[in-house]
Scaffold this motif. Structure first.
Motif, PDB file in Angstrom:
ATOM      1  N   MET A 134     -26.863  11.211  -6.830  1.00  0.00           N
ATOM      2  CA  MET A 134     -25.711  11.175  -5.929  1.00  0.00           C
ATOM      3  C   MET A 134     -25.001   9.829  -5.961  1.00  0.00           C
ATOM      4  SD  MET A 134     -27.346  10.964  -2.092  1.00  0.00           S
ATOM      5  CE  MET A 134     -28.471   9.666  -1.581  1.00  0.00           C
ATOM      6  N   ALA A 135     -25.588   8.835  -6.634  1.00  0.00           N
ATOM      7  CA  ALA A 135     -25.040   7.476  -6.596  1.00  0.00           C
ATOM      8  C   ALA A 135     -23.751   7.308  -7.394  1.00  0.00           C
ATOM      9  CB  ALA A 135     -26.077   6.476  -7.099  1.00  0.00           C
ATOM     10  N   THR A 136     -23.481   8.206  -8.336  1.00  0.00           N
ATOM     11  CA  THR A 136     -22.275   8.100  -9.154  1.00  0.00           C
ATOM     12  C   THR A 136     -21.566   9.452  -9.218  1.00  0.00           C
ATOM     13  OG1 THR A 136     -23.340   8.696 -11.256  1.00  0.00           O
ATOM     14  CG2 THR A 136     -23.419   6.360 -10.611  1.00  0.00           C
ATOM     15  N   ALA A 156     -13.432   4.697  -2.569  1.00  0.00           N
ATOM     16  CA  ALA A 156     -13.700   5.691  -1.525  1.00  0.00           C
ATOM     17  C   ALA A 156     -15.035   6.386  -1.762  1.00  0.00           C
ATOM     18  CB  ALA A 156     -12.573   6.719  -1.474  1.00  0.00           C
ATOM     19  N   PHE A 157     -15.289   6.751  -3.011  1.00  0.00           N
ATOM     20  CA  PHE A 157     -16.548   7.432  -3.344  1.00  0.00           C
ATOM     21  C   PHE A 157     -17.753   6.559  -3.008  1.00  0.00           C
ATOM     22  CE2 PHE A 157     -20.102   8.133  -6.202  1.00  0.00           C
ATOM     23  CZ  PHE A 157     -20.337   9.493  -6.047  1.00  0.00           C
ATOM     24  N   PHE A 158     -17.758   5.318  -3.508  1.00  0.00           N
ATOM     25  CA  PHE A 158     -18.921   4.455  -3.312  1.00  0.00           C
ATOM     26  C   PHE A 158     -19.073   4.024  -1.853  1.00  0.00           C
ATOM     27  CE2 PHE A 158     -18.210   3.705  -7.941  1.00  0.00           C
ATOM     28  CZ  PHE A 158     -19.417   4.244  -8.371  1.00  0.00           C
ATOM     29  N   ARG A 159     -17.969   3.913  -1.136  1.00  0.00           N
ATOM     30  CA  ARG A 159     -18.039   3.567   0.280  1.00  0.00           C
ATOM     31  C   ARG A 159     -18.765   4.659   1.068  1.00  0.00           C
ATOM     32  NH1 ARG A 159     -13.130   2.567   0.828  1.00  0.00           N
ATOM     33  NH2 ARG A 159     -12.403   4.536   1.712  1.00  0.00           N
ATOM     34  N   ILE A 160     -18.572   5.902   0.668  1.00  0.00           N
ATOM     35  CA  ILE A 160     -19.221   7.019   1.348  1.00  0.00           C
ATOM     36  C   ILE A 160     -20.701   7.100   0.991  1.00  0.00           C
ATOM     37  CG2 ILE A 160     -19.344   9.546   1.504  1.00  0.00           C
ATOM     38  CD1 ILE A 160     -16.289   9.565   0.973  1.00  0.00           C
ATOM     39  N   PRO A 163     -24.508   3.762   1.122  1.00  0.00           N
ATOM     40  CA  PRO A 163     -25.535   3.608   2.173  1.00  0.00           C
ATOM     41  C   PRO A 163     -26.689   4.600   2.034  1.00  0.00           C
ATOM     42  CG  PRO A 163     -23.339   3.493   3.118  1.00  0.00           C
ATOM     43  CD  PRO A 163     -23.161   3.924   1.704  1.00  0.00           C
ATOM     44  N   TYR A 164     -26.375   5.844   1.674  1.00  0.00           N
ATOM     45  CA  TYR A 164     -27.413   6.861   1.523  1.00  0.00           C
ATOM     46  C   TYR A 164     -28.272   6.606   0.282  1.00  0.00           C
ATOM     47  CZ  TYR A 164     -24.605   9.180   5.033  1.00  0.00           C
ATOM     48  OH  TYR A 164     -23.915   9.465   6.195  1.00  0.00           O
ATOM     49  N   CYS A 165     -27.675   6.037  -0.743  1.00  0.00           N
ATOM     50  CA  CYS A 165     -28.436   5.702  -1.954  1.00  0.00           C
ATOM     51  C   CYS A 165     -29.458   4.602  -1.664  1.00  0.00           C
ATOM     52  CB  CYS A 165     -27.489   5.231  -3.065  1.00  0.00           C
ATOM     53  SG  CYS A 165     -26.389   6.507  -3.648  1.00  0.00           S
ATOM     54  N   LEU A 366     -25.834   7.378  11.843  1.00  0.00           N
ATOM     55  CA  LEU A 366     -25.492   5.950  11.799  1.00  0.00           C
ATOM     56  C   LEU A 366     -24.163   5.699  11.094  1.00  0.00           C
ATOM     57  CD1 LEU A 366     -29.003   4.518  10.811  1.00  0.00           C
ATOM     58  CD2 LEU A 366     -27.973   4.563  13.096  1.00  0.00           C
ATOM     59  N   PHE A 367     -23.840   6.561  10.120  1.00  0.00           N
ATOM     60  CA  PHE A 367     -22.669   6.320   9.285  1.00  0.00           C
ATOM     61  C   PHE A 367     -21.518   7.276   9.578  1.00  0.00           C
ATOM     62  CE2 PHE A 367     -26.460   5.170   6.736  1.00  0.00           C
ATOM     63  CZ  PHE A 367     -26.270   3.808   6.717  1.00  0.00           C
TER      64      PHE A 367
END
Length: 368
Positions: A134-136, A156-160, A163-165, A366-367
């Motif tokens: 899910m990281a990329t 936008a993708f990495f900002r979402i 944190p979960y990664c 949290l997010f």
């Protein structure tokens, strides 16, 4: 036919779903507009790239190098789960597992580690593949589709998802400490050196960079598709033949099903209300039933933003074996073993997956 249905059960379900939904929205010329051709083109290119790198021997070469660093069963578990986690980011979760689970079984057998250790390691590698991918945007098919459908930028993708990664990596590390704390020193058996085609590896790694640029619309996806297709036809037809075309057909069937469902008022209203009130929870739930890739295709048209569908279907790859195709791959590979303890594998798989799924669902508070 029975063998095909058993092997390609997801495709058969998608085809049946498309046919049934066609009774509510009979085929017309508009059907040609249903598929997301950008997603299909990117997916074809990525499958060709990962297949080329597999034939070049890069995965086995890297795995062998890292395996030599392992001095104990604990360090071996960390190295292999970490390797799966990072490989799945760029070559999809199913490719990572197809390459490394047979390699894992070979190592565990050569080091004479017990079956319980193997079960735990394969389950943790499966978790690592589903969460690392899910990281990329190229880590799994639903990310490719969601980035395309919502026109997500890289930031936008990495900002979402970042944190979960990070939380996922910490959870996987904690699980390795808990499950493999009974440490055992490994014997350093002499193994044959893995062969690496350096030229082919460099070429396909270059294609991978282009694929990342295409996902974020920095270059045109059509150019990537045509360039990849031309290279495969001229220089690497074996890889061209090995591409999973059934997966592409599965996507087309789910595109048709998703579009037809929107014409059914009752289902349309139900999904619209669900995605308005509890979009992330619904994305996780639907992933458990029909797998996260078709869930993303089905629910995206009803979502106001990319975030709940992206997060929900990514963490929704945990849970049942059906929730992610990668989970089914690892299950099938392990179940082929004569020594396989199937019930023990299923119980451990469900316990770990649902525990981590609940923990990640709680972190979404949290997010959000």
């Amino acid at each position: 036919m029975k063998t095909f249905i058993k092997k390609e059960s997801v495709f058969c379900i998608s085809l049946l779903a498309a046919i049934i939904s066609a009774f509510f929205n009979p085929p017309t010329k508009e059907y040609f507009q249903f598929p997301d051709y950008r997603t299909l083109g990117l997916l074809f290119s990525l499958m060709g790239i990962s297949g080329g790198l597999k034939r070049a021997g890069i995965f086995t070469y890297v795995a062998n190098l890292l395996e030599k660093k392992a001095k104990s069963s604990l360090s071996l578990s960390f190295i292999l789960t970490s390797l799966v986690f990072f490989i799945s980011m760029f070559f999809t979760n199913d490719v990572a597992l197809l390459m490394l689970i047979p390699f894992t079984i070979m190592i565990v057998e050569s080091e004479k580690l017990d079956e319980s250790y193997l079960i735990k390691l394969i389950v943790m590698e499966t978790v690592a593949a589903n969460l690392g991918s899910m990281a990329t945007p190229v880590g799994n098919p639903q990310n490719i589709f969601i980035c395309s459908y919502f026109s997500l930028s890289a930031s936008a993708f990495f900002r979402i998802i970042i944190p979960y990664c990070i939380i996922s990596a910490l959870l996987i590390a904690a699980c390795c400490f808990i499950f493999f704390k009974k440490n055992k020193d490994l014997e350093k058996n002499q193994k044959e050196e893995a062969k690496l085609n350096k030229t082919q590896s460099v070429v396909y790694l270059g294609f991978l960079i282009l694929a990342l640029l295409a996902v974020f619309n920095i270059i045109n996806w059509i150019h990537l598709f045509l360039l990849t297709l031309a290279y495969l036809i001229i220089f690497d037809r074996k890889t061209l033949c090995s591409i999973d075309y059934i997966l592409l057909l599965t996507f087309i069937c789910f595109f048709i099903f998703s579009s037809n469902v929107k014409s059914i008022d009752a289902i349309n209203a139900l999904l619209t209300k669900g995605m308005e009130t509890h979009p992330l929870a619904l994305s996780v739930l639907v992933s458990q039933i029909i797998s996260n890739v078709p869930a993303a295709i089905l629910l995206s048209p009803f979502s106001q933003s990319a975030s709940p569908v992206l997060v929900g279907t990514d963490i929704g790859g945990l849970g049942t074996p059906i929730a992610s195709l990668a989970s089914l791959i690892s299950l099938k590979i392990y179940f082929k073993r004569k020594e396989a303890k199937k019930s023990k594998y299923i119980v451990f798989f469900l316990a770990v997956n649902f525990t981590l799924l609940i923990m990640l669902c709680l972190t979404t508070i949290l997010f959000s």
